[in-house]
Design a protein around this motif. Structure first.
Motif, PDB file in Angstrom:
ATOM      1  N   VAL A 109       5.017  -4.844  10.182  1.00  0.00           N
ATOM      2  CA  VAL A 109       5.216  -3.846   9.128  1.00  0.00           C
ATOM      3  C   VAL A 109       6.643  -3.968   8.610  1.00  0.00           C
ATOM      4  CG1 VAL A 109       5.263  -1.397   8.574  1.00  0.00           C
ATOM      5  CG2 VAL A 109       3.511  -2.289  10.117  1.00  0.00           C
ATOM      6  N   TYR A 110       6.764  -4.299   7.327  1.00  0.00           N
ATOM      7  CA  TYR A 110       8.074  -4.425   6.685  1.00  0.00           C
ATOM      8  C   TYR A 110       8.424  -3.078   6.070  1.00  0.00           C
ATOM      9  CZ  TYR A 110      11.817  -6.692   4.023  1.00  0.00           C
ATOM     10  OH  TYR A 110      13.044  -7.062   3.509  1.00  0.00           O
ATOM     11  N   HIS A 111       8.917  -2.191   6.901  1.00  0.00           N
ATOM     12  CA  HIS A 111       9.194  -0.830   6.450  1.00  0.00           C
ATOM     13  C   HIS A 111      10.099  -0.173   7.487  1.00  0.00           C
ATOM     14  CE1 HIS A 111       8.417   2.858   4.217  1.00  0.00           C
ATOM     15  NE2 HIS A 111       8.212   3.486   5.351  1.00  0.00           N
ATOM     16  N   GLY A 112      11.232   0.329   7.058  1.00  0.00           N
ATOM     17  CA  GLY A 112      12.130   0.961   8.008  1.00  0.00           C
ATOM     18  C   GLY A 112      13.338   0.096   8.331  1.00  0.00           C
ATOM     19  N   CYS A 137       0.838  -1.193   0.000  1.00  0.00           N
ATOM     20  CA  CYS A 137       0.000   0.000   0.000  1.00  0.00           C
ATOM     21  C   CYS A 137       0.878   1.250   0.000  1.00  0.00           C
ATOM     22  CB  CYS A 137      -0.924   0.005   1.225  1.00  0.00           C
ATOM     23  SG  CYS A 137      -0.042   0.042   2.801  1.00  0.00           S
ATOM     24  N   PRO A 138       0.306   2.421  -0.242  1.00  0.00           N
ATOM     25  CA  PRO A 138       1.090   3.658  -0.115  1.00  0.00           C
ATOM     26  C   PRO A 138       1.606   3.853   1.310  1.00  0.00           C
ATOM     27  CG  PRO A 138      -0.966   4.061  -1.287  1.00  0.00           C
ATOM     28  CD  PRO A 138      -1.048   2.678  -0.738  1.00  0.00           C
ATOM     29  N   THR A 139       2.741   4.509   1.423  1.00  0.00           N
ATOM     30  CA  THR A 139       3.337   4.730   2.749  1.00  0.00           C
ATOM     31  C   THR A 139       2.392   5.475   3.673  1.00  0.00           C
ATOM     32  OG1 THR A 139       5.507   4.849   1.673  1.00  0.00           O
ATOM     33  CG2 THR A 139       5.357   5.683   3.929  1.00  0.00           C
ATOM     34  N   SER A 140       1.602   6.401   3.122  1.00  0.00           N
ATOM     35  CA  SER A 140       0.743   7.238   3.954  1.00  0.00           C
ATOM     36  C   SER A 140      -0.391   6.474   4.623  1.00  0.00           C
ATOM     37  CB  SER A 140       0.158   8.378   3.106  1.00  0.00           C
ATOM     38  OG  SER A 140      -0.578   7.859   2.010  1.00  0.00           O
ATOM     39  N   VAL A 141      -0.714   5.278   4.159  1.00  0.00           N
ATOM     40  CA  VAL A 141      -1.839   4.542   4.755  1.00  0.00           C
ATOM     41  C   VAL A 141      -1.393   3.277   5.482  1.00  0.00           C
ATOM     42  CG1 VAL A 141      -3.466   5.447   3.058  1.00  0.00           C
ATOM     43  CG2 VAL A 141      -2.308   3.290   2.603  1.00  0.00           C
ATOM     44  N   ILE A 142      -0.105   3.093   5.685  1.00  0.00           N
ATOM     45  CA  ILE A 142       0.368   1.916   6.421  1.00  0.00           C
ATOM     46  C   ILE A 142      -0.217   1.898   7.833  1.00  0.00           C
ATOM     47  CG2 ILE A 142       2.402   0.916   7.540  1.00  0.00           C
ATOM     48  CD1 ILE A 142       3.998   1.436   5.053  1.00  0.00           C
ATOM     49  N   HIS A 143      -0.127   3.019   8.521  1.00  0.00           N
ATOM     50  CA  HIS A 143      -0.642   3.072   9.898  1.00  0.00           C
ATOM     51  C   HIS A 143      -2.159   2.914   9.927  1.00  0.00           C
ATOM     52  CE1 HIS A 143       3.253   3.965  11.569  1.00  0.00           C
ATOM     53  NE2 HIS A 143       3.405   5.009  10.771  1.00  0.00           N
ATOM     54  N   ASN A 144      -2.817   3.368   8.899  1.00  0.00           N
ATOM     55  CA  ASN A 144      -4.266   3.193   8.837  1.00  0.00           C
ATOM     56  C   ASN A 144      -4.633   1.711   8.751  1.00  0.00           C
ATOM     57  OD1 ASN A 144      -7.075   4.248   8.388  1.00  0.00           O
ATOM     58  ND2 ASN A 144      -6.794   3.164   6.457  1.00  0.00           N
ATOM     59  N   TRP A 145      -3.880   0.938   7.951  1.00  0.00           N
ATOM     60  CA  TRP A 145      -4.107  -0.508   7.879  1.00  0.00           C
ATOM     61  C   TRP A 145      -3.848  -1.156   9.235  1.00  0.00           C
ATOM     62  CZ3 TRP A 145      -6.326  -3.780   4.580  1.00  0.00           C
ATOM     63  CH2 TRP A 145      -6.541  -3.383   3.271  1.00  0.00           C
ATOM     64  N   GLU A 146      -2.779  -0.756   9.893  1.00  0.00           N
ATOM     65  CA  GLU A 146      -2.486  -1.295  11.226  1.00  0.00           C
ATOM     66  C   GLU A 146      -3.624  -1.041  12.202  1.00  0.00           C
ATOM     67  OE1 GLU A 146       1.779  -1.549  12.976  1.00  0.00           O
ATOM     68  OE2 GLU A 146       1.653   0.370  11.910  1.00  0.00           O
TER      69      GLU A 146
END
Length: 895
Positions: free
Chosen positions: A234-237, A212-221
């Motif tokens: 979350v595979y990011h960072g 998904c776009p980076t801006s909605v990762i936390h929204n999915w969480e």
């Protein structure tokens, strides 16, 4: 042991006061279990039903209403055994009467056997284990969302992917989570209550990947933590290696990553055997040559799902790229799709297409829609939650550029750089048989833009002079929006600032003192002044009307520098506003949104289209202004949907501001072209054929495509208006009177004071009459608002489905005949020599102007003031004015 004998053993217990209540409760429970064989519906397996059952076992005064067996059913069952139980029934009735004294009546409480308080069964009846959406999720779903979950599970059962293409704001995220909760057996209550399910060991499933776009990762969480108990990572960072170790150890059920991360590390993640892969905003997979698309092709699973509200944005081949990733081979090969679908549909939409082209395009359209329906579920807001919302108007407002803007725009078109592009196909002046682009005019050493682009390569590049197209288009759009944008940006490097200063000096010419020189303007008053910006001049008048009535406004712009200018404009006008752009920290964005929605003092929200196009819920605003259009229509639609989504309580009115006679008119007409192609290919709709141009076809570039059209001078004509009115005129000539619809332009013209028109000679030609009438009636009528022409986008882009293709006229004040309608009727009548029709139209015009004046008096306003009020009023408000005025006139006695 018979039931009667078993009841006899319980009889002595009722004489013991200490045990009577517990035995009665046990008997009630046993009777309920017995009666369940007669009534097949079981109590819903939700937390609510569990609480009621526990309370009943404890002899709580509240109990389920149907736990007691019904007398007729017991008689039927017991009489079949040949036993007489009349005495027992009488005693039970006496006990029930005593219980009713202590228990409140809850007869009205009934569980719907198919309602949301039960799990949503997805698997076939009798199939073990049962696949079902937990009741805790199902009870929160709307009906269209349940249908979406069933669609996703059907794809999963058939072992292939698909696309959930609902409009933005219809809950694609929650539908996906409900589907995953069912597949992974997250219905814990059902497992605890059903003995048979305890004995079944569910099949171990692989993990799920969400890109998904980076801006909605936390929204999915956040949504996963709210709806279901999954093991999420979350595979990011910086902690990617640790997360990957957890995946290999089978400790992660859901892995969420961003597009950029997957594009870079897709080789690593593709080694995992994923159960399901979900791509949010799946239209990002439109380019088969992009690194992201190539990386996604390596995913080792057939269950690939795309979530997007804009399935096709620019070209039909983007549709193929998306579905060829979701279900490889479902649309054939790329060449087959281009020949069988792409070319026929595009050529069939040409305004002068032969009848056989139109017929073939209609057949291919129906075939494509039938194929896509197997893998695509597409719903709109109007089809699903339209009855829960007040509606939306998408108005396209063509603002007159200031005289200074027009002069600067003309000077830019005369620059050597742009003239080289315009004349590229003309014979070269050196006498050779080659074109200019192939001979002496391939490079532009005397240009303003070209020397800077090729400062390290004086002989030019391989793509010269076409490398100039994009920089010149950007400059033209900047002039259309605000002259300050073409000046040097202090944040840029010194070399670019010198280049921009040279360009500004060239296009400002003798007007350079009026704009404060070629350097960046530091003056607050200068930047907030509206006299040299046509769009801001119109916005100023509209904004005054909205804010005085308590409306809240979303103001979008693609340019951060334009947001800076608009910010100073709002400060000067004393507006309380918020702002969100790319520099706003991610953690602060939601608090800004919440503050704007909850604070009555916040009147305007300034938003960057690029930063705020996704993930924002701003339902407190009922006015949306898109200051500059985008080549991609999806960008503007996403901006509108920040306000027009579930939870909006007011009628939303959108204003897209365009600079009339500039490149932005071409940008908008291309938006219309792309939206029509998307409606044809995805929804099978019948669209009006406005344009002669065909995308990616040099033979039929028409009025839309080709470099010469991009840099054409449109200042002497109403480009969009003429195309639409020509279509309506052709529709009337063919007897299609529905095409001459009352649109927003006509509504405004009707309620704006008209100036005296100069009489023209009756010997003038028909064409000159129509052209002069257009200039006389349209421009002066909206001159005070700085607006040349207005229409509703939904009236231009058909929203009807199938072969109907025409939207029913549903406009307030439909009895009012407006000036543009009169002009068109007069022109049509003149073509057949109908003098009486022209005279009737003129008298009708005078009568309607008189009605307008009376309405303005009824509202206690001057005509100009009433015109401005009408511009921002909702259809409900307009309708209320007519009803009140009619009620008042009905009460006035005749004579």
């Amino acid at each position: 042991m018979s039931l009667s004998t078993f009841k006899e053993t319980l009889k002595p217990c009722k004489h013991n006061p200490s045990t009577s209540s517990s035995v009665s409760s046990s008997f009630s429970s046993i009777s309920h279990n017995f009666d369940s064989s007669i009534n097949p519906r079981k109590p819903p397996k939700s937390s609510l039903s569990q609480q009621l059952l526990r309370l009943q076992d404890q002899d709580h005064p509240f109990s389920l209403p149907q736990t007691q067996p019904k007398c007729p059913k017991k008689e039927t069952v017991l009489n079949s055994e040949g036993e007489d139980i009349d005495d027992e029934e009488e005693e039970e009735e006496e006990e029930e009467k005593k219980d009713r004294i202590l228990r409140p009546k809850l007869e009205s409480f009934q569980f719907d056997p198919t309602g949301p308080y039960e799990p949503l069964l997805l698997s076939l009846p009798g199939e073990v284990p049962a696949i079902q959406v937990p009741a805790s999720i199902n009870c929160r779903l709307l009906e269209h969302q349940r249908a979406g979950v069933k669609f996703l599970f059907k794809l999963y059962r058939n072992n292939h992917g698909g696309v959930l293409g609902d409009d933005m704001g219809l809950g694609k995220t929650i539908q996906t989570i409900a589907f995953l909760a069912a597949v992974f057996g997250k219905d814990e209550e059902a497992v605890n209550l059903t003995t048979s399910l305890r004995e079944i060991q569910p099949e171990k499933k692989g993990p799920v990947l969400i890109v998904c776009p980076t801006s909605v990762i936390h929204n999915w969480e956040n949504e996963f933590s709210k709806w279901a108990a999954f093991s999420i990572a979350v595979y990011h960072g910086p902690n990617r290696d640790l997360i990957f170790d957890k995946i290999e150890a089978h400790e992660v059920e859901i892995l969420i990553t961003s597009f950029d991360t997957y594009r870079i590390h897709g080789t690593i993640l593709s080694k995992v055997q994923w159960e399901i892969v979900i791509v949010d905003e799946a239209h990002r997979l439109k380019n088969e040559k992009s690194k992201l698309y190539i990386a996604c092709l390596e995913i080792k699973t057939q269950k690939r799902y795309g979530l997007t509200g804009t399935i096709m944005q620019n070209k039909l081949m983007e549709l193929f790229s998306l579905f060829d990733w979701v279900v490889p081979g479902c649309l054939g090969t790329r060449e087959h799709f281009r020949e069988f679908y792409d070319e026929p549909l595009k050529h069939g939409q040409r305004s002068s297409a032969p009848e056989r082209f139109i017929r073939v395009a209609d057949e291919r359209k129906q075939h494509l829609v039938a194929v896509l329906s197997k893998y695509l579920l597409r719903r709109t807001k109007e089809e699903t939650i339209g009855h829960l919302m007040m509606g939306k108007e998408d108005n396209v407002v063509f603002c007159a550029m200031s005289e200074l803007q027009k002069r600067v725009y003309q000077r830019m078109l005369q620059l050597p750089d742009i003239q080289c592009l315009i004349n590229k196909d003309l014979p070269c002046s050196c006498g050779s048989p080659l074109k200019q682009v192939e001979c002496c005019k391939r490079i532009v050493p005397n240009g303003v833009i070209w020397p800077h682009l090729h400062r390290d390569n004086p002989d030019g590049c391989d793509s010269c002079p076409f490398c100039l197209v994009l920089p010149c288009l950007v400059k033209l759009q900047q002039v259309s929006n605000h002259l300050e944008l073409i000046k040097p940006n202090p944040r840029d490097d010194p070399d670019k600032q010198r280049k921009d200063a040279k360009f500004a000096t060239a296009v400002f010419g003798t007007d350079i003192d009026l704009v404060g020189g070629h350097t960046h303007n530091e003056s607050f008053m200068g930047l907030s002044e509206v006299k040299h910006c046509g769009k801001m001049r119109a916005l100023e008048k509209l904004m005054f009307s909205w804010l005085s009535r308590g409306d809240k406004v979303l103001l979008f712009s693609y340019s951060v520098r334009m947001l800076d200018i608009l910010e100073k404009f709002l400060i000067r006008k004393g507006c309380c506003f918020s702002r969100l752009d790319g520099s706003t920290p991610t953690g602060l964005r939601q608090s800004l949104v919440d503050d704007f929605n909850s604070s009555p003092s916040k009147q305007v929200f300034l938003i960057s289209t690029r930063a705020g196009g996704l993930g924002l819920n701003l339902v407190s605003a009922n006015r949306v202004v898109i200051f500059d259009p985008n080549w991609n229509p999806a960008q503007d639609l996403q901006a509108q949907d920040r306000s027009f989504r579930f939870g909006q309580k007011r009628h939303v009115i959108v204003f897209r501001l365009l600079a009339a006679g500039s490149l932005e008119e071409l940008v908008y007409t291309r938006q219309v072209y792309k939206q029509q192609l998307a409606n044809i290919a995805v929804s099978g709709k019948m669209e009006k054929r406005y344009f002669e141009g065909v995308q990616d076809c040099k033979e039929f570039q028409g009025e839309l495509f080709g470099i010469c059209n991009l840099f054409r001078d449109l200042s002497d004509k109403l480009f969009t208006s003429e195309i639409i009115e020509l279509h309506e005129k052709q529709g009337m000539e063919h007897g299609n009177h529905e095409s001459a619809k009352l649109d927003f332009t006509e509504l405004q013209m009707c309620f704006l004071p008209q100036k005296e028109e100069t009489k023209k000679s009756t010997e003038a030609s028909e064409d000159s009459k129509t052209k002069d009438a257009s200039k006389r009636t349209v421009k002066p009528g909206l001159e005070d608002l700085g607006i040349v022409y207005v229409h509703r986008n939904e009236d231009v882009v058909n929203i009807g489905s199938g072969t109907q293709g025409k939207k029913e006229l549903n406009m307030h004040l439909k009895d009012t005949v407006c000036v543009p309608v009169i002009r068109r009727k007069a022109a049509a009548a003149a073509a057949v020599g109908g003098k009486n029709t022209v005279e009737n139209a003129a008298s009708s015009k005078i009568r309607k102007k008189s009605q307008y004046s009376l309405l303005a008096q009824f509202m206690g306003m001057e005509e100009v003031e009433f015109s401005k009020w009408l511009l921002s009023a909702t259809p409900e408000e307009r309708d209320k004015v007519l009803r009140d005025n009619k009620r008042r006139t009905d009460k006035i006695p005749d004579g």
